[in-house]
Design an enzyme around this catalytic site. Structure first.
Site, PDB file in Angstrom:
ATOM      1  CB  ALA A 215     -48.467  -2.351 -94.471  1.00  0.00           C
ATOM      2  CG  ASN A 216     -46.921   1.350 -90.734  1.00  0.00           C
ATOM      3  OD1 ASN A 216     -46.160   1.872 -91.548  1.00  0.00           O
ATOM      4  ND2 ASN A 216     -46.479   0.595 -89.739  1.00  0.00           N
TER       5      ASN A 216
END
Length: 413
Positions: A215-216
């Site tokens: 993810a980020n």
């Protein structure tokens, strides 16, 4: 229009539910009246255990309604009159019980009878224990109500009344609710009325195994603010949101997804549209296979993960056979911000790119643009680069929505 005038001559029916958050309804009455609204109140029997009709009546300067079978109030079918003689109904707090009653068509007290009889917009501000809010029955009821056109504000995350309890379930603050009422009843000129706009927001989560994912740091704050700002200008906004911890915007239909491929499918299913604003920070890669069991540590060290590219959602929309009139992309960069955004224009098929510097060197929130409250962006198009000053993400959203309205007007006249 000035804040004090935005609800001038508007009639709000406030249904106060039975929960500790009912005390906030007293402040909400004051906030609505100082904006010019007339407020009438219906109180459930449970609500009267938390705040008194005397206090509510003193603040509304009106009779407080409480009994479906009140001889005086119901001599002219009072619950129907209450349901129709208003511009909007706000349910504050919206308890699990009130939500369930409306979702299933029950009308065994004055509040639920009014909600079932109304043809006016209904705004609910849920408030309950996090376990109650996350219960599948409550989730189903919320989805049913949203599908029926009920608007929601909150709940937020925070401390509960119960000792050592915290989580999602805390009622939105009175100022937030008042702003939501203003947005729903704003009768001024709306340049995007009749326009269909798709917005993506938040991150995507690409699973590695049942407990890990790629993810980020995107919070969804900027994308959600843009969706809300476009809706305030009259657009029919369809938001496709990755996993976030913030509430859905008021007045916006939201589809929740997890992965890039789910987001791509959801976006394409919403075509055709007048505009697409691709704010989501989509993960560029995913593992080529997802383990159905947790990957354990081994003597051989970390596992080798074979990676494949995720679909490019922005490019897919920018070059789609049913491409919207206007396609807006976002670029989160840590270096060469303008140059990288310019390169994206043709590659992605976008009309303009909103570029921002998310590096620590940007100086915004010590590198906290992703997840922070402020932003500084550049609008990159084929005609050049326009740099905007640092401002709140809500202000960025308002300014961008106005730009989109102007661009659509020139593209489709």
């Amino acid at each position: 229009m000035a804040t004090g005038q935005r609800l001038q001559n508007k009639r709000i029916l406030l249904i106060i539910g039975g929960g500790i958050a009912a005390y906030k309804a007293l402040d909400l009455i004051r906030r609505l009246r100082e904006r010019g609204a007339t407020v009438r109140a219906v109180m459930t029997s449970a609500a009267q255990h938390f705040v008194t009709p005397l206090a509510v009546g003193a603040l509304t300067a009106d009779h407080v309604f409480a009994d479906l079978f009140d001889r005086q109030d119901e001599q002219d079918v009072g619950h129907i009159r209450l349901a129709r003689d208003c511009d909007l109904i706000a349910v504050v707090p919206a308890t699990a019980d009130l939500m369930a009653k409306l979702a299933h068509g029950h009308a065994n007290d004055l509040a639920s009878a009014v909600l079932l009889a109304t043809t006016k917009p209904v705004l609910m501000a849920p408030a309950m224990n996090p376990a109650m809010w996350s219960h599948p029955a409550t989730r189903r009821n919320r989805a049913t109500l949203a599908g029926d056109g009920v608007y929601f504000i909150g709940p937020n995350k925070g401390e509960m009344a119960e000792k050592n309890e915290a989580g999602e379930g805390r009622m939105a603050e009175p100022l937030e609710i008042a702003a939501a009422v203003e947005n729903l009843l704003d009768g001024g000129p709306k340049p995007l009325t009749g326009r269909r706009i798709i917005v993506t927001s938040g991150p995507t989560h690409e699973p590695i195994d049942p407990v890990r994912y790629i993810a980020n740091r995107s919070s969804g704050k900027q994308g959600h603010a843009i969706a809300a700002a476009l809706a305030r200008l009259g657009a029919h906004v369809q938001l496709v949101s990755g996993p976030v911890t913030i509430p859905d915007p008021v007045g916006v239909r939201t589809t929740h997804v997890e992965t890039a491929r789910q987001m791509q499918s959801a976006v394409e299913a919403l075509l055709p549209a007048d505009a697409a604003v691709m704010v989501a920070a989509v993960a560029d890669w995913r593992t080529d296979t997802e383990s159905d069991q947790k990957i354990k540590k081994g003597a051989g060290g970390p596992p080798t993960l074979a990676m494949v590219e995720n679909p490019d959602i922005l490019a897919g929309i920018g070059k789609h056979a049913r491409r919207p009139f206007l396609v807006v992309g976002f670029a989160a960069e840590t270096q060469d911000v303008s140059q990288n955004a310019i390169a994206k224009l043709d590659r992605k098929g976008a009309d303009f790119i909103v570029a921002n510097d998310v590096s620590v060197a940007s100086g915004i929130n010590a590198g906290g643009v992703m997840g922070g409250a402020r932003n500084r962006v550049k609008i990159v198009s084929r005609s050049g680069v326009e740099e905007w000053p640092e401002m709140d993400k809500a202000q960025v959203a308002e300014r961008l929505a106005e730009l989109i309205a102007r661009r659509l007007e020139t593209l489709t006249v």
